[in-house]
Write a protein that holds these residues in place. Structure first.
Motif, PDB file in Angstrom:
ATOM      1  N   SER A   1      42.918 -11.434   5.868  1.00 38.42           N
ATOM      2  CA  SER A   1      42.860 -12.826   6.318  1.00 38.42           C
ATOM      3  C   SER A   1      41.942 -13.640   5.424  1.00 38.42           C
ATOM      4  O   SER A   1      41.097 -13.105   4.687  1.00 38.42           O
ATOM      5  CB  SER A   1      42.387 -12.896   7.766  1.00 38.42           C
ATOM      6  OG  SER A   1      41.069 -12.418   7.892  1.00 38.42           O
TER       7      SER A   1
ATOM      8  N   ASP B   1      39.816 -15.294  15.208  1.00 36.20           N
ATOM      9  CA  ASP B   1      40.155 -14.890  13.838  1.00 36.20           C
ATOM     10  C   ASP B   1      39.585 -15.854  12.802  1.00 36.20           C
ATOM     11  O   ASP B   1      39.764 -15.651  11.605  1.00 36.20           O
ATOM     12  CB  ASP B   1      41.666 -14.754  13.663  1.00 36.20           C
ATOM     13  CG  ASP B   1      42.409 -16.057  13.936  1.00 36.20           C
ATOM     14  OD1 ASP B   1      41.751 -17.099  14.102  1.00 36.20           O
ATOM     15  OD2 ASP B   1      43.649 -16.029  13.982  1.00 36.20           O
TER      16      ASP B   1
ATOM     17  N   GLN C   1      39.734  -9.519  19.750  1.00 31.29           N
ATOM     18  CA  GLN C   1      40.890  -9.820  20.587  1.00 31.29           C
ATOM     19  C   GLN C   1      41.087  -8.736  21.641  1.00 31.29           C
ATOM     20  O   GLN C   1      40.559  -7.632  21.537  1.00 31.29           O
ATOM     21  CB  GLN C   1      42.142  -9.934  19.729  1.00 31.29           C
ATOM     22  CG  GLN C   1      42.447  -8.685  18.914  1.00 31.29           C
ATOM     23  CD  GLN C   1      43.597  -8.888  17.960  1.00 31.29           C
ATOM     24  OE1 GLN C   1      44.634  -9.414  18.340  1.00 31.29           O
ATOM     25  NE2 GLN C   1      43.427  -8.469  16.717  1.00 31.29           N
TER      26      GLN C   1
ATOM     27  N   ASN D   1      42.393  -5.927   6.687  1.00 29.88           N
ATOM     28  CA  ASN D   1      42.032  -7.323   6.925  1.00 29.88           C
ATOM     29  C   ASN D   1      42.159  -8.141   5.648  1.00 29.88           C
ATOM     30  O   ASN D   1      41.245  -8.203   4.834  1.00 29.88           O
ATOM     31  CB  ASN D   1      40.615  -7.438   7.477  1.00 29.88           C
ATOM     32  CG  ASN D   1      40.297  -8.851   7.956  1.00 29.88           C
ATOM     33  OD1 ASN D   1      41.191  -9.663   8.131  1.00 29.88           O
ATOM     34  ND2 ASN D   1      39.023  -9.131   8.172  1.00 29.88           N
TER      35      ASN D   1
ATOM     36  N   PRO E   1      42.565 -14.792  20.326  1.00 27.19           N
ATOM     37  CA  PRO E   1      41.754 -13.973  19.431  1.00 27.19           C
ATOM     38  C   PRO E   1      40.842 -14.822  18.549  1.00 27.19           C
ATOM     39  O   PRO E   1      41.223 -15.909  18.122  1.00 27.19           O
ATOM     40  CB  PRO E   1      42.794 -13.240  18.592  1.00 27.19           C
ATOM     41  CG  PRO E   1      43.940 -14.214  18.523  1.00 27.19           C
ATOM     42  CD  PRO E   1      43.976 -14.891  19.863  1.00 27.19           C
TER      43      PRO E   1
ATOM     44  N   ASP F   1      35.660  -9.718  12.356  1.00 27.09           N
ATOM     45  CA  ASP F   1      36.848 -10.575  12.402  1.00 27.09           C
ATOM     46  C   ASP F   1      37.784 -10.087  13.503  1.00 27.09           C
ATOM     47  O   ASP F   1      37.660  -8.959  14.002  1.00 27.09           O
ATOM     48  CB  ASP F   1      37.560 -10.530  11.047  1.00 27.09           C
ATOM     49  CG  ASP F   1      38.499 -11.708  10.820  1.00 27.09           C
ATOM     50  OD1 ASP F   1      38.556 -12.602  11.686  1.00 27.09           O
ATOM     51  OD2 ASP F   1      39.179 -11.723   9.779  1.00 27.09           O
ATOM     52  N   ASP F   2      38.718 -10.934  13.889  1.00 25.86           N
ATOM     53  CA  ASP F   2      39.819 -10.580  14.801  1.00 25.86           C
ATOM     54  C   ASP F   2      39.329  -9.902  16.080  1.00 25.86           C
ATOM     55  O   ASP F   2      39.745  -8.781  16.412  1.00 25.86           O
ATOM     56  CB  ASP F   2      40.834  -9.681  14.086  1.00 25.86           C
ATOM     57  CG  ASP F   2      41.542 -10.399  12.936  1.00 25.86           C
ATOM     58  OD1 ASP F   2      41.637 -11.636  13.007  1.00 25.86           O
ATOM     59  OD2 ASP F   2      41.953  -9.742  11.983  1.00 25.86           O
TER      60      ASP F   2
END
Length: 427
Positions: A227, A195, A339, A225, A193, A336-337
């Motif tokens: 992160s 990220d 995957q 999110n 992924p 973001d992310d």
């Protein structure tokens, strides 16, 4: 005699490689003594070597190259060194430049009065071309380093470098400076992924249509999110199809799912977000899917299902478009992310205090935890087991010499039956 000849050939080979860079344009150094030809630029005034207009920041050198791209010139106006047969031989001639994993990353510093694509390509003695790679500068009247990845062209033997400092249709004359062209090893590319959390990994975006894309600290670590990092795409005034792409270190494997997900943060609901996948060398192998934002100024996860996608097409380029079909106004989008839908879906995986040294790793890695563990498992980012090792205690060593370079997941099973995961990069 044979020994002397061999030594001479080895010296010549090493000398030939040393000729390629860095190209600094300083008197007596690479670039300054070469024969350069400007093409498709109106009157085709010659390339100039001038004092650095701003000897500060990332470029304090004294001398740089200057090309003024003319409104009467073609969008692809540029400059090229002449083949060695038509210029002095020895250290004042470029090449031979055989593209390898050790020199396929090309860096150039630019200082421009406009935002536009910069293109670089190479050519052989018979004028076979690598094809240009284009990356837009993001700063005006400041030095900026652009990074070009020629790893997909490994094996070609070149003796010519071609530079397009202002690859666009122009309505005015634009002053472009460039300097310090260097050649380095292949960059470890990310894998899914995406990220944007792996320290030391270069997330290199290529922009088109006047966008600016980079990784930054997540400005809104809330909701779905939290992160630390995210990517931002600024959609400046340009075509409605403007976007950005990033290349992966390995092809996306769709054998278990045909759906990808991406978290986005957009300024309004009802905007089209397009996710496109491409093969690096065959433009006919591409597929794209649209999704629509449903909230404004909040993180949400969008799904993209690529029905009937063929994994054999080796999709290694991920392209993102925000508010597709509408001209940009300078607004920004976070994402973001990115995957596969089932990435990291293995149950009972928890975060834990895992120390991995070194990381990235070449051969041997040491794994430590603050509690005893009994098994180490290395998985691909799709959850496939590639290596297992039974162990005891709070510290263990792993030999990873047999693994290909790239990103992996390290799962540590502690003696209480729990599993803890961390990312591992193999150089």
């Amino acid at each position: 005699m044979k020994k002397t000849l061999l030594s001479s050939l080895l010296l010549l080979s090493a000398f030939g490689w040393a000729q390629n860079g860095p190209i600094t344009f300083e008197p007596g150094e690479q670039g300054a003594g070469w024969v350069w030809k400007v093409f498709e630029n109106g009157t085709n005034a010659p390339l100039e070597f001038v004092s650095n207009p701003s000897a500060s920041g990332i470029n304090t050198s004294a001398t740089v190259a200057k090309m003024t791209t003319l409104a009467t010139g073609a969008p692809f106006a540029g400059v090229e060194n002449q083949h060695p047969g038509s210029q002095p031989s020895g250290p004042s001639a470029f090449g031979p430049y055989v593209i390898t994993a050790e020199n396929c990353t090309v860096r150039i510093k630019v200082y421009k009065s406009v935002i536009s694509d910069v293109g670089i390509k190479f050519a052989t003695a018979t004028n076979a071309s690598t094809g240009e790679i284009k990356i837009a500068n993001t700063l005006i009247n400041q030095w900026e380093e652009l990074v070009f990845d020629f790893s997909s062209r490994i094996g070609q033997n070149n003796d010519q470098i071609i530079i397009f400092p202002d690859f666009q249709a122009r309505t005015s004359d634009n002053v472009c400076y460039f300097d310090e062209i260097s050649f380095g090893p292949e960059i470890i590319k990310p894998v899914l992924p995406l990220d944007f959390e792996v320290a030391g990994l270069d997330y290199i975006f290529s922009n088109f249509g006047n966008t600016d894309t980079s990784v930054l600290s997540n400005p809104f670590p809330v909701g779905i999110n939290t992160s630390a990092n995210a990517a931002i795409l600024i959609k400046n005034n340009g075509p409605e199809w403007s976007g950005s792409f990033i290349e992966l270190g390995s092809a996306i494997n769709f054998t278990t799912t045909q759906t990808m997900k991406m978290k986005v943060f957009a300024p309004q609901a009802g905007l089209i977000v397009k996710l496109k996948l491409e093969n690096l060398s065959n433009p006919a192998f591409n597929i794209e899917v649209d999704a629509t934002t449903t909230v404004a100024n909040a993180w949400e996860e969008l799904s993209f299902t690529f029905n009937g996608i063929n994994t054999a097409n080796n999709y290694k380029r991920v392209v993102v478009f925000f508010n597709f079909g509408v001209v940009g106004t300078g607004e920004y989008y976070l994402f973001d992310d990115i995957q596969l839908d089932n990435t990291f879906s293995t149950p009972d995986f928890n975060s834990g205090e895992i120390s991995i040294l070194p990381n990235p790793v070449l051969d041997q890695v040491t794994v430590r935890m603050n509690q005893p563990f009994e098994k180490l498992t290395v998985l691909s980012t799709l959850g496939q087991i590639v290596f297992e090792q039974a162990t005891q205690g709070v510290e263990s060593q792993l030999s990873l010499t047999h693994l290909s370079k790239g990103m992996y997941v390290l799962a540590v099973q502690t003696t209480d039956g729990k599993q803890h995961i961390s990312k591992l990069i193999k150089q």
